[in-house]
Write a protein that holds these residues in place. Structure first.
Motif, PDB file in Angstrom:
ATOM      1  N   LYS A 296     -42.125  25.069  49.080  1.00 52.26           N
ATOM      2  CA  LYS A 296     -41.231  26.151  48.674  1.00 52.26           C
ATOM      3  C   LYS A 296     -42.007  27.444  48.443  1.00 52.26           C
ATOM      4  O   LYS A 296     -41.533  28.540  48.787  1.00 52.26           O
ATOM      5  CB  LYS A 296     -40.456  25.738  47.424  1.00 52.26           C
ATOM      6  CG  LYS A 296     -39.414  24.669  47.691  1.00 52.26           C
ATOM      7  CD  LYS A 296     -38.942  23.956  46.431  1.00 52.26           C
ATOM      8  CE  LYS A 296     -38.280  24.851  45.450  1.00 52.26           C
ATOM      9  NZ  LYS A 296     -37.772  24.105  44.275  1.00 52.26           N
TER      10      LYS A 296
ATOM     11  N   TYR B 275     -32.313  25.290  48.260  1.00 46.79           N
ATOM     12  CA  TYR B 275     -33.084  24.069  48.534  1.00 46.79           C
ATOM     13  C   TYR B 275     -32.336  22.829  48.053  1.00 46.79           C
ATOM     14  O   TYR B 275     -31.792  22.799  46.939  1.00 46.79           O
ATOM     15  CB  TYR B 275     -34.453  24.139  47.859  1.00 46.79           C
ATOM     16  CG  TYR B 275     -35.384  25.159  48.486  1.00 46.79           C
ATOM     17  CD1 TYR B 275     -35.996  24.911  49.701  1.00 46.79           C
ATOM     18  CD2 TYR B 275     -35.628  26.381  47.853  1.00 46.79           C
ATOM     19  CE1 TYR B 275     -36.830  25.851  50.289  1.00 46.79           C
ATOM     20  CE2 TYR B 275     -36.461  27.329  48.427  1.00 46.79           C
ATOM     21  CZ  TYR B 275     -37.058  27.052  49.643  1.00 46.79           C
ATOM     22  OH  TYR B 275     -37.883  27.989  50.220  1.00 46.79           O
TER      23      TYR B 275
ATOM     24  N   GLU C 168     -33.290  18.880  47.519  1.00 48.63           N
ATOM     25  CA  GLU C 168     -34.522  18.092  47.470  1.00 48.63           C
ATOM     26  C   GLU C 168     -34.239  16.604  47.273  1.00 48.63           C
ATOM     27  O   GLU C 168     -33.273  16.220  46.612  1.00 48.63           O
ATOM     28  CB  GLU C 168     -35.404  18.593  46.321  1.00 48.63           C
ATOM     29  CG  GLU C 168     -35.748  20.077  46.423  1.00 48.63           C
ATOM     30  CD  GLU C 168     -36.428  20.600  45.169  1.00 48.63           C
ATOM     31  OE1 GLU C 168     -36.932  19.768  44.369  1.00 48.63           O
ATOM     32  OE2 GLU C 168     -36.464  21.828  44.972  1.00 48.63           O
TER      33      GLU C 168
END
Length: 218
Positions: A17, A32, A34
């Motif tokens: 990131k 994002y 994850e």
């Protein structure tokens, strides 16, 4: 842009990131998603589908804790499932595995937009992979290309069953167990092993695994 990162080490995710924050092609609106395991990856993909959140780019580690309930045993299985749900998603597989049979199988069976071994990837290379893939190009690291060329030069390993036999032997499987796994006769397995030995220029009594490991096939 929604970026999916599946990697079992959270520090590695944070590193990705940070590097991506320097990208000139992602823009400012980056979200994002994850996951730290195959199970979590499976659930996060399903969750994104349920809330109509498209996944635009996926960065997937090859080796993660498995999810046998859904037959997801590594990053390639995650990638295949993701592409089934989000067919337009750009996919990148990063792997610590460097044996050429594993790399060949990933390219042949999954065909990710980008693939590299982790030892290939620096910050600059990581951004290069991202930019290539988002531009619609395929990315194969130099090491991956070298390993794939070795497989193509040795035609016996282009056959998937021959590659599987070698992998099963490396796992300690016996001839009858391999035959059972591949649904063929023991004679067929013995003939294929003999052919593999011939391709490696080995005598029948020489150790196939030792030679295969020395050449990077397993």
């Amino acid at each position: 842009m929604n970026i999916f990162i599946a990697e079992d080490h959270q520090m590695t995710i944070e590193g990705y990131k940070m590097i991506l924050s320097f990208s000139n092609v992602l823009g400012d609106n980056v979200n994002y998603i994850e996951a730290n395991s195959c199970e979590e990856a499976y659930l996060k993909i399903n969750s994104a589908k349920e809330i109509n959140t498209n996944i635009d780019l996926a960065i997937i580690d090859y080796s993660m804790p498995i999810y046998p309930l859904e037959n997801i045993f590594n990053g390639t299985d995650v990638c295949l499932y993701l592409k089934n749900i989000f067919p337009n998603c750009k996919t990148i597989i990063l792997t610590a595995s460097i044996d050429n049979i594993t790399l060949f199988d990933i390219v042949q069976n999954v065909s990710p937009d980008g693939i590299a071994t982790k030892m290939d990837v620096s910050g600059d290379v990581f951004l290069e992979i991202i930019e290539n893939v988002l531009s619609g190009n395929k990315y194969r690291s130099f090491f991956v290309v070298e390993q794939l060329e070795e497989i193509w030069e040795n035609e016996v390993f282009i056959n998937e069953k021959n590659r599987l036999i070698l992998q099963y032997l490396s796992f300690g499987f016996k001839i009858n167990e391999i035959a059972s796994e591949l649904s063929v006769s023991e004679i067929t397995i013995k003939k294929r092993i003999s052919k593999i030995k011939q391709s490696l220029n080995l005598n029948e009594d020489e150790n196939i695994l030792k030679e295969a490991k020395s050449r990077g096939y397993i």
